[in-house]
Design a protein around this motif. Structure first.
Motif, PDB file in Angstrom:
ATOM      1  N   ARG A 167       6.723  -9.918  13.079  1.00  0.00           N
ATOM      2  CA  ARG A 167       6.372  -8.802  12.199  1.00  0.00           C
ATOM      3  C   ARG A 167       7.462  -8.647  11.156  1.00  0.00           C
ATOM      4  NH1 ARG A 167       3.336  -4.503  14.434  1.00  0.00           N
ATOM      5  NH2 ARG A 167       4.890  -2.995  13.745  1.00  0.00           N
ATOM      6  N   PHE A 168       7.094  -8.187   9.969  1.00  0.00           N
ATOM      7  CA  PHE A 168       8.066  -7.967   8.909  1.00  0.00           C
ATOM      8  C   PHE A 168       8.576  -6.527   8.897  1.00  0.00           C
ATOM      9  CE2 PHE A 168       7.531 -11.579   5.618  1.00  0.00           C
ATOM     10  CZ  PHE A 168       7.546 -12.514   6.636  1.00  0.00           C
ATOM     11  N   TYR A 169       8.160  -5.727   9.851  1.00  0.00           N
ATOM     12  CA  TYR A 169       8.636  -4.352   9.927  1.00  0.00           C
ATOM     13  C   TYR A 169       8.459  -3.831  11.340  1.00  0.00           C
ATOM     14  CZ  TYR A 169       3.846  -2.670  10.257  1.00  0.00           C
ATOM     15  OH  TYR A 169       2.568  -2.425  10.694  1.00  0.00           O
ATOM     16  N   GLU A 170       9.236  -2.784  11.650  1.00  0.00           N
ATOM     17  CA  GLU A 170       9.038  -1.933  12.812  1.00  0.00           C
ATOM     18  C   GLU A 170       9.099  -0.502  12.293  1.00  0.00           C
ATOM     19  OE1 GLU A 170       8.179  -2.955  15.684  1.00  0.00           O
ATOM     20  OE2 GLU A 170       8.800  -5.060  15.756  1.00  0.00           O
ATOM     21  N   ASP A 171       8.948   0.453  13.170  1.00  0.00           N
ATOM     22  CA  ASP A 171       9.022   1.845  12.737  1.00  0.00           C
ATOM     23  C   ASP A 171      10.378   2.121  12.104  1.00  0.00           C
ATOM     24  OD1 ASP A 171       8.347   4.530  12.402  1.00  0.00           O
ATOM     25  OD2 ASP A 171       9.028   5.091  14.411  1.00  0.00           O
ATOM     26  N   ARG A 172      10.374   2.483  10.833  1.00  0.00           N
ATOM     27  CA  ARG A 172      11.577   2.830  10.064  1.00  0.00           C
ATOM     28  C   ARG A 172      12.472   1.629   9.757  1.00  0.00           C
ATOM     29  NH1 ARG A 172      10.525   7.872   8.042  1.00  0.00           N
ATOM     30  NH2 ARG A 172       9.321   8.994   9.614  1.00  0.00           N
ATOM     31  N   ILE A 173      11.988   0.403   9.973  1.00  0.00           N
ATOM     32  CA  ILE A 173      12.792  -0.800   9.702  1.00  0.00           C
ATOM     33  C   ILE A 173      11.943  -1.813   8.947  1.00  0.00           C
ATOM     34  CG2 ILE A 173      14.146  -2.692  10.687  1.00  0.00           C
ATOM     35  CD1 ILE A 173      14.547  -0.980  13.173  1.00  0.00           C
ATOM     36  N   ARG A 204      11.584 -12.167  -3.771  1.00  0.00           N
ATOM     37  CA  ARG A 204      10.203 -11.681  -3.759  1.00  0.00           C
ATOM     38  C   ARG A 204      10.032 -10.549  -2.754  1.00  0.00           C
ATOM     39  NH1 ARG A 204       7.652 -17.758  -3.613  1.00  0.00           N
ATOM     40  NH2 ARG A 204       8.904 -18.515  -5.368  1.00  0.00           N
ATOM     41  N   ASP A 205      10.717 -10.648  -1.611  1.00  0.00           N
ATOM     42  CA  ASP A 205      10.714  -9.531  -0.662  1.00  0.00           C
ATOM     43  C   ASP A 205      11.224  -8.263  -1.346  1.00  0.00           C
ATOM     44  OD1 ASP A 205       9.916 -11.297   1.340  1.00  0.00           O
ATOM     45  OD2 ASP A 205      11.911 -11.443   2.233  1.00  0.00           O
ATOM     46  N   ALA A 206      12.362  -8.387  -2.019  1.00  0.00           N
ATOM     47  CA  ALA A 206      12.983  -7.231  -2.663  1.00  0.00           C
ATOM     48  C   ALA A 206      12.070  -6.631  -3.726  1.00  0.00           C
ATOM     49  CB  ALA A 206      14.329  -7.631  -3.287  1.00  0.00           C
ATOM     50  N   ALA A 207      11.414  -7.486  -4.517  1.00  0.00           N
ATOM     51  CA  ALA A 207      10.520  -6.992  -5.569  1.00  0.00           C
ATOM     52  C   ALA A 207       9.345  -6.225  -4.975  1.00  0.00           C
ATOM     53  CB  ALA A 207      10.010  -8.165  -6.408  1.00  0.00           C
ATOM     54  N   ALA A 208       8.738  -6.786  -3.920  1.00  0.00           N
ATOM     55  CA  ALA A 208       7.586  -6.138  -3.302  1.00  0.00           C
ATOM     56  C   ALA A 208       7.987  -4.844  -2.604  1.00  0.00           C
ATOM     57  CB  ALA A 208       6.922  -7.096  -2.310  1.00  0.00           C
ATOM     58  N   LEU A 209       9.074  -4.880  -1.832  1.00  0.00           N
ATOM     59  CA  LEU A 209       9.475  -3.691  -1.075  1.00  0.00           C
ATOM     60  C   LEU A 209       9.909  -2.566  -2.005  1.00  0.00           C
ATOM     61  CD1 LEU A 209       9.887  -2.395   1.650  1.00  0.00           C
ATOM     62  CD2 LEU A 209      12.176  -3.425   1.746  1.00  0.00           C
ATOM     63  N   ALA A 210      10.642  -2.896  -3.076  1.00  0.00           N
ATOM     64  CA  ALA A 210      11.053  -1.854  -4.017  1.00  0.00           C
ATOM     65  C   ALA A 210       9.844  -1.173  -4.649  1.00  0.00           C
ATOM     66  CB  ALA A 210      11.955  -2.458  -5.102  1.00  0.00           C
ATOM     67  N   GLU A 211       8.821  -1.955  -4.998  1.00  0.00           N
ATOM     68  CA  GLU A 211       7.626  -1.370  -5.601  1.00  0.00           C
ATOM     69  C   GLU A 211       6.856  -0.520  -4.595  1.00  0.00           C
ATOM     70  OE1 GLU A 211       3.668  -2.899  -8.052  1.00  0.00           O
ATOM     71  OE2 GLU A 211       5.553  -4.029  -8.163  1.00  0.00           O
ATOM     72  N   VAL A 212       6.735  -1.002  -3.366  1.00  0.00           N
ATOM     73  CA  VAL A 212       6.041  -0.238  -2.320  1.00  0.00           C
ATOM     74  C   VAL A 212       6.743   1.095  -2.076  1.00  0.00           C
ATOM     75  CG1 VAL A 212       5.615  -0.187   0.174  1.00  0.00           C
ATOM     76  CG2 VAL A 212       4.983  -2.206  -1.155  1.00  0.00           C
ATOM     77  N   LEU A 213       8.064   1.063  -1.983  1.00  0.00           N
ATOM     78  CA  LEU A 213       8.804   2.293  -1.699  1.00  0.00           C
ATOM     79  C   LEU A 213       8.804   3.244  -2.892  1.00  0.00           C
ATOM     80  CD1 LEU A 213      11.855   0.906   0.328  1.00  0.00           C
ATOM     81  CD2 LEU A 213       9.703   1.860   1.176  1.00  0.00           C
ATOM     82  N   ALA A 214       8.864   2.701  -4.106  1.00  0.00           N
ATOM     83  CA  ALA A 214       8.786   3.553  -5.294  1.00  0.00           C
ATOM     84  C   ALA A 214       7.437   4.263  -5.359  1.00  0.00           C
ATOM     85  CB  ALA A 214       9.008   2.718  -6.556  1.00  0.00           C
ATOM     86  N   PRO A 264       4.761   3.306   9.309  1.00  0.00           N
ATOM     87  CA  PRO A 264       3.971   2.080   9.362  1.00  0.00           C
ATOM     88  C   PRO A 264       2.964   1.972   8.226  1.00  0.00           C
ATOM     89  CG  PRO A 264       4.187   2.995  11.558  1.00  0.00           C
ATOM     90  CD  PRO A 264       4.766   4.014  10.608  1.00  0.00           C
ATOM     91  N   VAL A 265       2.398   3.082   7.792  1.00  0.00           N
ATOM     92  CA  VAL A 265       1.420   3.053   6.707  1.00  0.00           C
ATOM     93  C   VAL A 265       2.047   2.474   5.438  1.00  0.00           C
ATOM     94  CG1 VAL A 265      -0.032   4.445   5.185  1.00  0.00           C
ATOM     95  CG2 VAL A 265       0.068   4.965   7.634  1.00  0.00           C
ATOM     96  N   THR A 266       3.281   2.892   5.148  1.00  0.00           N
ATOM     97  CA  THR A 266       3.984   2.374   3.964  1.00  0.00           C
ATOM     98  C   THR A 266       4.371   0.909   4.146  1.00  0.00           C
ATOM     99  OG1 THR A 266       4.876   4.571   3.459  1.00  0.00           O
ATOM    100  CG2 THR A 266       6.008   2.681   2.487  1.00  0.00           C
ATOM    101  N   LEU A 267       4.927   0.599   5.306  1.00  0.00           N
ATOM    102  CA  LEU A 267       5.482  -0.738   5.508  1.00  0.00           C
ATOM    103  C   LEU A 267       4.416  -1.799   5.736  1.00  0.00           C
ATOM    104  CD1 LEU A 267       8.608   0.162   7.639  1.00  0.00           C
ATOM    105  CD2 LEU A 267       8.454  -0.211   5.177  1.00  0.00           C
ATOM    106  N   GLN A 268       3.221  -1.387   6.164  1.00  0.00           N
ATOM    107  CA  GLN A 268       2.131  -2.359   6.310  1.00  0.00           C
ATOM    108  C   GLN A 268       1.788  -3.003   4.969  1.00  0.00           C
ATOM    109  OE1 GLN A 268      -1.052  -0.197   8.178  1.00  0.00           O
ATOM    110  NE2 GLN A 268      -0.085  -0.269  10.209  1.00  0.00           N
ATOM    111  N   ARG A 269       1.865  -2.222   3.917  1.00  0.00           N
ATOM    112  CA  ARG A 269       1.573  -2.775   2.591  1.00  0.00           C
ATOM    113  C   ARG A 269       2.588  -3.852   2.221  1.00  0.00           C
ATOM    114  NH1 ARG A 269       2.431   0.129  -3.238  1.00  0.00           N
ATOM    115  NH2 ARG A 269       1.690  -1.618  -4.515  1.00  0.00           N
ATOM    116  N   TYR A 270       3.853  -3.583   2.514  1.00  0.00           N
ATOM    117  CA  TYR A 270       4.896  -4.583   2.255  1.00  0.00           C
ATOM    118  C   TYR A 270       4.646  -5.850   3.064  1.00  0.00           C
ATOM    119  CZ  TYR A 270       9.389  -6.920   3.060  1.00  0.00           C
ATOM    120  OH  TYR A 270      10.381  -7.860   3.210  1.00  0.00           O
TER     121      TYR A 270
END
Length: 421
Positions: free
Chosen positions: A292-298, A321-331, A343-349
């Protein structure tokens, strides 16, 4: 609740991917604290890292947007062409150098302008790191905590708390783990990984050569593995030379004359006389990717999400590319009042990045296994395959855009667009 957090995001790991992410988050209006075990100034020393990176043209767009490219310009080299081929056998009548079957990528096929984008840019990692660190120190809103080791993390209401080795702790809504292929953060979270070793070691060195390289990057395949000659400013090149680990370790221990003899066997004379120009490094090669590319709050970024074979030079590009996608998702999440670490936010990433990552893991693994041998019939078939693809413009253009990171749904930063409000 807001005042109890040191920042929106804690980035753990100040390597190239972690620093790029911190700058992207800051530009997007997401507050960030960067933690690294090493002193950032010490990381600029020439002896810290012998590697150079081939930056895809979309990656360089992002570095321009976040301000790092301006500080790198004196140290980058455009890649105008890439030549992929089977290398000549060591003991043949003319050993070393590119073989007869080639696949030629020309940047004018996808960027026809006279001064258009190249296929990529080469820069020694120490200069890229220097530029990123200088940018970080110029951003007053980025908190830098280095040198400082992290001990562990714990979930807290609405966020995560990172405990430092000196007894302090930091609180953020999200922890971005960019702490490498053997990420301790990922291990603590219990995220499963898969991977394997190649019994190969990458020998990395800088060489000087007599003739100009004209911005051509060479990737040819020898029995021990891929052999890349990557152009640097001046008549210099970064050599990424893959061998079976036992052989690589022996080569790394050779004196100057012995190393020169092995270099001449493989490099060839197409760039004139060539000689070693600096120390050598050896890096054991393996693949490791997180389930997985994420866990709760990670969220996992860069090699903490996946580490791949360097065959296509995509390691740092994947982190960008990770940084570009994650920065846009979090913004986007912050602008909508959503929880940054949910998880709702990080699933998109994860959805955005996992397919690209797994595709490159599979592709680099397949090519390494296919080409890292000296089986006569297989050499002939794969050589003819390279020549066939070379005759199909649409195929060449697809591979160039894929390597350049320009396929699929691109994050804004990779298009050269700012995330600033």
């Amino acid at each position: 609740m807001t005042n109890s957090f040191d920042s929106d995001v804690i980035v753990l790991g100040g390597g190239l991917a972690g620093q790029t992410l911190a700058l992207a988050l800051d530009q997007a209006g997401v507050s960030v604290t960067l933690v690294d075990a090493a002193p950032l100034d010490d990381m600029l020393a020439p002896e810290f890292d012998g590697r150079a990176s081939a930056l895809a043209y979309t990656s360089y767009r992002m570095l321009e947007v976040i301000g790092a490219a301006d500080r790198m310009r004196a140290h980058v080299q455009r890649i105008e062409h890439i030549l992929v081929c089977d290398g000549r056998p060591y003991g043949g009548p003319k050993p070393g150098g590119p073989g007869p079957h080639t696949l030629h990528f020309d940047r004018r096929e996808i960027h026809p302008e006279d001064e258009g984008e190249p296929l990529g840019w080469m820069c020694e990692n120490r200069h890229t790191r220097h530029a990123l660190t200088a940018c970080l120190k110029a951003r007053k809103d980025i908190q830098l905590v280095a040198p400082m080791k992290a001990d562990r993390w714990e979930h807290i209401p609405g966020g995560i708390e990172l405990f430092l080795e000196d007894g302090r702790s930091l609180k953020g809504r999200l922890l971005c783990a960019s702490d490498g292929k053997f990420s301790r953060s990922r291990q603590q979270a219990g995220t499963r990984t898969a991977g394997w070793g190649y019994d190969q070691t990458g020998i990395v060195a800088t060489v000087e050569h007599e003739k100009p390289h004209d911005g051509v990057a060479y990737e040819y395949f020898l029995p021990g593995g891929p052999y890349a000659i990557l152009p640097l400013p001046g008549n210099r090149a970064s050599l990424v030379w893959t061998e079976r680990t036992e052989i690589a370790n022996a080569i790394l221990k050779l004196d100057a004359d012995g190393f020169q003899a092995e270099l001449d066997k493989r490099f060839g004379d197409f760039l004139g006389a060539v000689k070693e120009a600096g120390p050598r490094w050896g890096y054991p090669l393996s693949v490791k990717f997180a389930e997985r590319f994420y866990e709760d709050r990670i969220a996992y970024v860069g090699d903490a999400a996946r580490g791949i074979h360097p065959l296509a030079g995509q390691g740092f590009n994947l982190g960008i590319r990770d940084a570009a996608a994650l920065a846009e998702v979090l913004a986007d999440a912050k602008s909508l009042g959503m929880e940054l670490g949910s998880p709702v936010t990080l699933q998109r990433y994860a959805k955005w990045r996992k397919l690209d990552s797994m595709g490159l893991v599979a592709a680099t693994d397949m090519f390494n296994r296919l080409f890292s041998n000296d089986i006569g019939p297989l050499r002939l078939v794969r050589g003819l395959g390279l020549s066939l693809v070379d005759k199909i413009p649409a195929a060449r253009q697809f591979f160039m855009r894929e390597a350049g990171g320009e396929t699929g749904d691109l994050p804004k930063l990779l298009k050269g667009e700012s995330l600033a409000a």
